[in-house]
Design a protein around this motif. Sequence first.
Motif, PDB file in Angstrom:
ATOM      1  N   GLN A 103      -5.161   1.615  -5.285  1.00 30.92           N
ATOM      2  CA  GLN A 103      -3.832   1.103  -4.932  1.00 30.92           C
ATOM      3  C   GLN A 103      -3.797  -0.423  -5.362  1.00 30.92           C
ATOM      4  OE1 GLN A 103      -2.314  -0.972  -2.673  1.00 30.92           O
ATOM      5  NE2 GLN A 103      -0.266  -0.596  -3.440  1.00 30.92           N
ATOM      6  N   LEU A 138       0.044   5.676  -3.764  1.00 29.68           N
ATOM      7  CA  LEU A 138      -1.246   5.603  -3.045  1.00 29.68           C
ATOM      8  C   LEU A 138      -0.994   4.382  -1.597  1.00 29.68           C
ATOM      9  CD1 LEU A 138      -3.986   5.251  -5.399  1.00 29.68           C
ATOM     10  CD2 LEU A 138      -3.506   7.035  -3.756  1.00 29.68           C
ATOM     11  N   ASN A 156      -0.235   2.364   1.425  1.00 34.90           N
ATOM     12  CA  ASN A 156      -0.024   3.020   2.919  1.00 34.90           C
ATOM     13  C   ASN A 156       0.438   1.915   3.775  1.00 34.90           C
ATOM     14  OD1 ASN A 156      -2.210   1.285   2.644  1.00 34.90           O
ATOM     15  ND2 ASN A 156      -3.842   2.788   3.131  1.00 34.90           N
ATOM     16  N   SER A 177      -0.955  -1.094   3.796  1.00 37.06           N
ATOM     17  CA  SER A 177      -2.091  -1.880   4.422  1.00 37.06           C
ATOM     18  C   SER A 177      -2.356  -3.088   3.699  1.00 37.06           C
ATOM     19  CB  SER A 177      -3.531  -1.055   4.644  1.00 37.06           C
ATOM     20  OG  SER A 177      -4.465  -1.847   4.780  1.00 37.06           O
ATOM     21  N   SER A 192     -12.108   8.867  -0.722  1.00 36.22           N
ATOM     22  CA  SER A 192     -12.174   8.165   0.546  1.00 36.22           C
ATOM     23  C   SER A 192     -10.961   7.140   0.673  1.00 36.22           C
ATOM     24  CB  SER A 192     -13.425   7.485   0.940  1.00 36.22           C
ATOM     25  OG  SER A 192     -13.653   6.277   0.123  1.00 36.22           O
ATOM     26  N   ASP A 193     -10.887   6.830   2.108  1.00 33.18           N
ATOM     27  CA  ASP A 193      -9.781   5.989   2.142  1.00 33.18           C
ATOM     28  C   ASP A 193      -9.919   4.569   1.496  1.00 33.18           C
ATOM     29  OD1 ASP A 193      -8.331   7.581   3.746  1.00 33.18           O
ATOM     30  OD2 ASP A 193      -9.152   6.708   5.763  1.00 33.18           O
ATOM     31  N   ASN A 194     -11.158   3.960   1.464  1.00 31.71           N
ATOM     32  CA  ASN A 194     -11.560   3.038   0.914  1.00 31.71           C
ATOM     33  C   ASN A 194     -11.226   2.977  -0.557  1.00 31.71           C
ATOM     34  OD1 ASN A 194     -12.911   0.289   0.449  1.00 31.71           O
ATOM     35  ND2 ASN A 194     -14.325   1.357  -0.536  1.00 31.71           N
ATOM     36  N   GLU A 195     -11.512   4.099  -1.236  1.00 31.92           N
ATOM     37  CA  GLU A 195     -11.384   4.204  -2.580  1.00 31.92           C
ATOM     38  C   GLU A 195      -9.904   4.186  -3.117  1.00 31.92           C
ATOM     39  OE1 GLU A 195     -15.316   6.771  -4.040  1.00 31.92           O
ATOM     40  OE2 GLU A 195     -13.755   7.802  -3.182  1.00 31.92           O
ATOM     41  N   LYS A 196      -9.178   5.074  -2.039  1.00 23.69           N
ATOM     42  CA  LYS A 196      -7.752   5.011  -2.374  1.00 23.69           C
ATOM     43  C   LYS A 196      -7.182   3.527  -2.228  1.00 23.69           C
ATOM     44  CE  LYS A 196      -6.807   9.736  -0.389  1.00 23.69           C
ATOM     45  NZ  LYS A 196      -6.259  10.411   0.721  1.00 23.69           N
ATOM     46  N   ASN A 197      -7.570   2.830  -1.213  1.00 25.08           N
ATOM     47  CA  ASN A 197      -7.135   1.522  -1.144  1.00 25.08           C
ATOM     48  C   ASN A 197      -7.474   0.524  -2.364  1.00 25.08           C
ATOM     49  OD1 ASN A 197      -6.429  -1.090   0.467  1.00 25.08           O
ATOM     50  ND2 ASN A 197      -8.713  -1.534   0.197  1.00 25.08           N
ATOM     51  N   ASP A 213      -5.333  -5.572   3.842  1.00 23.18           N
ATOM     52  CA  ASP A 213      -6.829  -5.802   4.489  1.00 23.18           C
ATOM     53  C   ASP A 213      -7.400  -6.807   4.055  1.00 23.18           C
ATOM     54  OD1 ASP A 213      -7.127  -4.423   2.333  1.00 23.18           O
ATOM     55  OD2 ASP A 213      -8.217  -2.953   3.011  1.00 23.18           O
TER      56      ASP A 213
END
Length: 334
Positions: free
Chosen positions: A64, A82, A84, A86, A56-61, A88
């Motif tokens: 990373q 990874l 992006n 961001s 998921s995007d959260n797991e990738k975040n 956050d």
Amino acid sequence: FTNGNMLRIFGKNKLYLKHARIIEALAVIDTIVFDKTGTITQPNKSVVKYHGPALSDNEKNILQHISSQSSHPLSRIIASQLNNGSHDGTVIQDFKEYSGSGLEAIVNNIPVRMGSSYFIKGVANTVTQTEKTTEVNVQIGSSYKGYFSISNHYRKGIRKGISELRNTGYELHVLSGDNDAEQETLQYIFGEKASLRFRQLPLDKLEYIKQLQSGNKKVLMIGDGLNDSGALMQADVGIAVNDNNAQFTPACDAILDGSRINDISKFMQYARSGKKIVTASFILSILYNIVGLSFAVSAALSPMVAAILMPASSISIVLFVTLAGNIVARKQGL
């Protein structure tokens, strides 16, 4: 490096020495030990693939952010893949890195581990690993997620540079913390006589250097920095290969720009030639003194002439060393 000053030699070739005596130490080296990842491989040209259920995007975040905290070349490669852009407000706590094994941390209150298969042991592996590549396994929470496979891209000109070292007569070794997926490629690059060892922890590398030295070998260790710090310190000369001048290890005797590792044979030949130049300058200086002493005993020179010849002899020695050094450097293409 302790006072922030480094001696730069070879101009555009970007080799930085802790002190000039390193050149003398390089001249007597007979054995060279290479690390693999980040040393003879090009980190920013590696091919990264993820194997496992889609993240998921959260797991990738999460992955990373934790990998970006590491100094290891593989972690930096994954972090770059990874990224992006961001920011956050991700919170990382209790970050720990285990040299040669992996890293772990609490990211947004979720425990995360990345590293070798034995570092993630105890977690059910639901993804079959079939590719012959370097692998970084991932655990988020209590679940095994999958792994990143990293196909190494070897530095430009490395095969020619290693061939020159081999032809010169150096004994070559490779110590890698990765698996043996690229053993065939490395044997082709380093030759059949080269010793290759895989899955080596930092302590294993240190002990291997000690073992070579116990056999009266003069060892040069070439590694990527912090993960090889013990071996770099133990070796007679330790050179850290770096693609980022802002990051280096104080354990090394010298820093070499990653793009110039193919010139290592030229540097070694220059060091050997430098020793010969110093010997020649001593001989020339002794001859000066013998001639000067004969004139002094016979009182054939006036004090004025002797006063002029004294500094002139010293200047001529300096000019000889400078000129000879420049000629050798040009001959080596440095």
